[in-house]
Design an enzyme around this catalytic site. Structure first.
Site, PDB file in Angstrom:
ATOM      1  N   ARG A 163       0.835  -1.217   0.000  1.00 45.84           N
ATOM      2  CA  ARG A 163       0.000   0.000   0.000  1.00 45.84           C
ATOM      3  C   ARG A 163       0.863   1.258   0.000  1.00 45.84           C
ATOM      4  O   ARG A 163       0.500   2.281   0.563  1.00 45.84           O
ATOM      5  CB  ARG A 163      -0.964   0.015   1.195  1.00 45.84           C
ATOM      6  N   SER A 235     -11.449  -0.684   2.746  1.00 46.55           N
ATOM      7  CA  SER A 235     -10.573  -0.968   3.888  1.00 46.55           C
ATOM      8  C   SER A 235     -10.007   0.334   4.453  1.00 46.55           C
ATOM      9  O   SER A 235      -9.263   1.033   3.772  1.00 46.55           O
ATOM     10  CB  SER A 235      -9.428  -1.887   3.467  1.00 46.55           C
ATOM     11  N   GLU A 332      -5.276   3.276   5.993  1.00 49.08           N
ATOM     12  CA  GLU A 332      -5.018   3.168   4.551  1.00 49.08           C
ATOM     13  C   GLU A 332      -5.612   4.351   3.815  1.00 49.08           C
ATOM     14  O   GLU A 332      -5.122   4.769   2.763  1.00 49.08           O
ATOM     15  CB  GLU A 332      -5.606   1.850   4.030  1.00 49.08           C
TER      16      GLU A 332
END
Length: 336
Positions: A163, A235, A332
Site C-alpha cells: 500500500r 478498507s 489506509e
C-alpha cells in the site's frame, strides 16, 4: 476542455458521503488540459481527486482539486504472449479489469471490483486476494506542474511496497499520474491461494479468467457495503507487517490468528480485520459511525457523520487494538 467550479460541495465526490466543500475544483478532459491549466498559473495548494473512494475529508478544502476525465484504454504494444495496455488516469479501475478479462488478458483479475480510478492504482499499490497492482504495472506516466514536464517512470522507480509508492511520499503534491501501462499475459496464470477464492472459482466451473473475476466480485459484494447505502472507503486500515518473532508470539497466544507472508525478509503480515474483530469491535458503532458487521476493516458512515467523527472513531479502533494486542494498525485511507 477545462471546467472550473468554486465553493463546490463534495458529498457526491467522496464515497464516505462527507459534507465538506472545496474552494476550487477543476475538471480536465485530457492530459493536455491538465498541462494547460497549470501553465496558466500554479495554485497555492492543490491535490488530485480521483473517484473519492480512498479519502476522508475532515475539513473544507481551501485549495484546488484536480479531477481527470480522460478515460481511454488502448493496447500500447503486443508481443505475442505479453500485451502492454495503457489506461488513462480517469478510467474506472474495474472497467479496466473487465476490459482485460474480455480480451483474455491475465494479471489483474484478482483486483476486480476495487473502486476508484486507474490513476489511483499506483499511488496506493492496490491489492486484493493475494495480488498487488505492482505485479502488473510496467510504467506510470506523470505530469509535473512545477517543471511542466511529462515523465514516464518504469515500475522499478515507483517505490512500490505494501500500500505504498513514491506517489504517496516523495512525489505527493509534485506529480500527477496521467496514465498507467500494465503488462498483461495471454497465458492463464490463476492465483487462487487466498481466502475462499479457490472454492468460489471451482463452484463456477474452474479457473477460467471470467470465473475468477466473477468469484472475486461475488466475495467482495458479500463482505463489503455498497457506498450508496452506507458511506465507506473500503478498507480503512492496512494489515500490519511485524517482525516474525512478534507474529510467532501472538500466534502462540491466538492459534487461530491468520498469518500471511510479507515481502520483506524476517517479517509477517497480520490481518487487521481479525485484530479489530477480536478487540470486540466488529459491528460496534458510536452514533453515526461504526465498524461494518461483515468486514471489520471497513468503517461506515451510518448517516450524517462528519469527517472528524469518522477520524475520532478510527483513532478509538486503533487504540483498542493496540491495548489488546500491542499492535498499531495504520490507516489506509487518505485523510485530508
Amino acid at each position: 476542455m477545462i471546467r472550473e467550479f468554486h465553493d463546490i460541495p463534495l458529498r457526491g465526490r467522496n464515497s464516505f458521503g462527507i459534507e465538506q466543500r472545496a474552494a476550487h475544483l477543476v475538471e480536465c478532459d485530457t492530459e493536455e488540459d491538465v498541462a494547460r491549466f497549470f501553465a496558466a498559473g500554479m495554485p497555492r495548494e492543490w491535490m488530485v481527486l480521483g473517484g473519492g473512494n480512498n479519502i476522508l475529508f475532515t475539513r473544507d478544502y481551501g485549495g484546488t482539486l484536480v479531477v481527470q476525465r480522460a478515460a481511454d484504454i488502448r493496447i500500447a504494444a503486443d508481443e505475442g504472449d505479453t500485451v502492454y495496455v495503457e489506461a488513462d488516469a480517469g478510467v474506472e479501475w474495474d472497467d479496466l479489469v473487465a476490459w482485460a478479462a474480455d480480451r483474455g488478458l491475465w494479471g489483474i483479475e484478482n483486483l476486480s471490483l476495487i473502486p476508484g480510478k486507474a490513476g489511483a492504482a499506483p499511488v496506493q499499490n492496490i491489492g486484493a486476494y493475494g495480488c498487488e497492482a505492482k505485479e502488473s504495472i510496467a510504467a506510470v506516466r506523470t505530469y509535473c506542474p512545477e517543471t511542466r514536464n511529462t515523465l514516464v517512470m518504469d515500475a522499478a522507480h515507483c517505490g512500490f511496497g505494501y500500500r505504498e509508492s513514491v506517489f504517496k511520499h516523495q512525489l505527493k503534491g509534485r506529480a500527477i499520474i496521467t496514465a498507467v501501462t500494465l503488462r498483461l499475459s495471454r497465458t492463464p496464470r490463476p492465483r487462487l491461494g487466498y481466502g475462499d477464492l479457490a472454492r468460489e472459482t471451482e463452484a463456477r466451473g474452474g479457473a477460467t479468467l471470467h470465473n475468477i473475476r466473477e468469484a472475486v466480485c461475488a466475495i467482495r459484494r458479500s463482505k463489503l457495503p455498497d457506498p450508496a447505502v452506507a458511506g465507506n472507503a473500503g478498507s480503512f486500515f492496512k494489515n500490519p507487517v511485524v517482525a516474525e518473532h512478534v507474529a510467532a508470539a501472538l500466534r502462540m497466544q491466538h492459534p487461530d490468528m491468520p498469518l500471511y507472508p510479507a515481502a520483506e525478509p524476517g517479517t509477517a503480515k497480520l490481518a487487521a480485520g481479525w485484530l479489530i474483530d477480536r478487540a470486540g469491535l466488529k459491528g460496534y458503532a458510536e452514533g453515526p459511525v461504526g465498524v461494518h458487521d461483515r468486514q471489520a476493516l471497513v468503517l461506515v458512515n451510518r448517516g450524517g457523520a462528519t469527517g472528524a467523527e469518522v477520524l475520532a472513531f478510527a483513532r478509538m479502533v486503533q487504540q483498542r487494538v493496540e491495548e489488546r494486542f500491542g499492535i498499531r494498525i495504520d490507516t489506509e485511507v487518505n485523510i485530508v
